[in-house]
Design an enzyme around this catalytic site. Sequence first.
Site, short mmCIF file in Angstrom:
data_model
loop_
_atom_site.label_atom_id
_atom_site.label_comp_id
_atom_site.label_asym_id
_atom_site.label_seq_id
_atom_site.Cartn_x
_atom_site.Cartn_y
_atom_site.Cartn_z
N ALA A 54 0.87 -1.18 0.00
CA ALA A 54 0.00 0.00 0.00
C ALA A 54 0.90 1.22 0.00
O ALA A 54 1.23 1.78 1.04
CB ALA A 54 -0.92 -0.01 1.20
N ILE A 55 1.35 1.59 -1.19
CA ILE A 55 2.29 2.69 -1.37
C ILE A 55 1.52 3.90 -1.91
O ILE A 55 0.64 3.75 -2.76
CB ILE A 55 3.40 2.29 -2.39
CG1 ILE A 55 3.95 0.89 -2.11
CG2 ILE A 55 4.48 3.35 -2.48
CD1 ILE A 55 5.02 0.77 -1.09
N THR A 177 -2.26 -12.43 -23.05
CA THR A 177 -1.37 -11.26 -23.20
C THR A 177 0.01 -11.53 -22.58
O THR A 177 0.52 -10.74 -21.80
CB THR A 177 -2.01 -10.01 -22.59
OG1 THR A 177 -2.38 -10.30 -21.23
CG2 THR A 177 -3.24 -9.60 -23.36
N GLU A 235 3.57 -9.34 -13.81
CA GLU A 235 2.60 -10.36 -14.20
C GLU A 235 3.10 -11.19 -15.38
O GLU A 235 2.89 -12.40 -15.44
CB GLU A 235 1.25 -9.70 -14.54
CG GLU A 235 0.14 -10.69 -14.84
CD GLU A 235 -1.20 -9.98 -15.01
OE1 GLU A 235 -1.99 -9.93 -14.06
OE2 GLU A 235 -1.46 -9.47 -16.13
#
Length: 285
Positions: A54-55, A177, A235
């Site tokens: 959580a930046i 993708t 990813e």
Amino acid sequence: MVYSKPHIFKPPRTDVLTVTPWLAPIIWEGTFNLDILNEQFRQRNATIGLTVFAIKKYVVFLQRFLETAETYFMVGHRVKYYIFMDRPEAVPNITVKAGREIVPLRVQNYPRWQEISMRRMEMISHYIQQRFIHEVDFLVCVDVDMWFSDHVGVEILSEVFGTIHPAFYPSERKAFTYERRPESEAFIPQDEGDFYYAGGFFGGTAAEVYKLSKKCHEAIMADKNKSMEAIWQEESHLNKYFVYHKPTKILSPEYLWFGERYNPRFLKKKRFIEIPKNRSAIRNK
Ligand code: 2GW
Ligand code: MN
């Protein structure tokens, strides 16, 4: 414990694939008995670490993320919430149940959002070696722009697991993708790959997640030295890793769903849901 016996001619689900060709289970509602699994993992006194970043502005997602995790995530087991923050003092003040603990960790911020997302692999691998390996048996690594809306428990745990991306479960390989430039470390040829996995939910034993995160971080750095960045950042590297290190369990899209409106028949539960975000407002490109 009273429970019904499995029946050879009555598979609980026939509408979806429940096992991969390498014999890893795919986790869907209806395929598991939670009482049996809870008993197994309680006997081992398993401790589960949940890592989340959580930046900057993403601190706004923490409250709902943590509150709903208290209701649905690994209920009845030992849990450590490892929250990587640039401002750990901004962690919301939430009382957690017995056997559970919130651990804010200070990490540096990066100016580019792509870097914030990708550097998670470096920080996860670093902290596993430094700390998590001594504190937890399993690690679950997720995005923070999410909330738990139904049960997520020990049925997901295994040596190394990934989650089928909700946008690609029916897709042909050519529509995945994956990174398609051969110069990138994340490159996957057209005739390889099983599923398109989501960057926002993976995990396994501390030792296996260490191998995964270290390898992905090294690949990201090798690309960086060539001035390359994979199409979907870490990813893409995670997907590459899973082609050659097949997951031992796979989570169905029940475990990472987008939005509350679309309800396909095969989806009996939505367990962990992405919060729709105004990308241009939150992404400070
Ligand atoms: C990310 C994008 C643009 C602006 C800011 C950020 C950002 C992300 C941030 O300012 N602060 C922060 O803590 N993050 C963390 O990175 C946070 O944990 C967040 O959930 C995660 C991934 O960013 P997110 O959720 O905006 O990206 P998605 O939802 O489009 O995620 C998919 O694609 C990403 C790569 O582009 C990752 O692979 C992610 O795991 C995927 O779900
Ligand atoms: Mn996200």
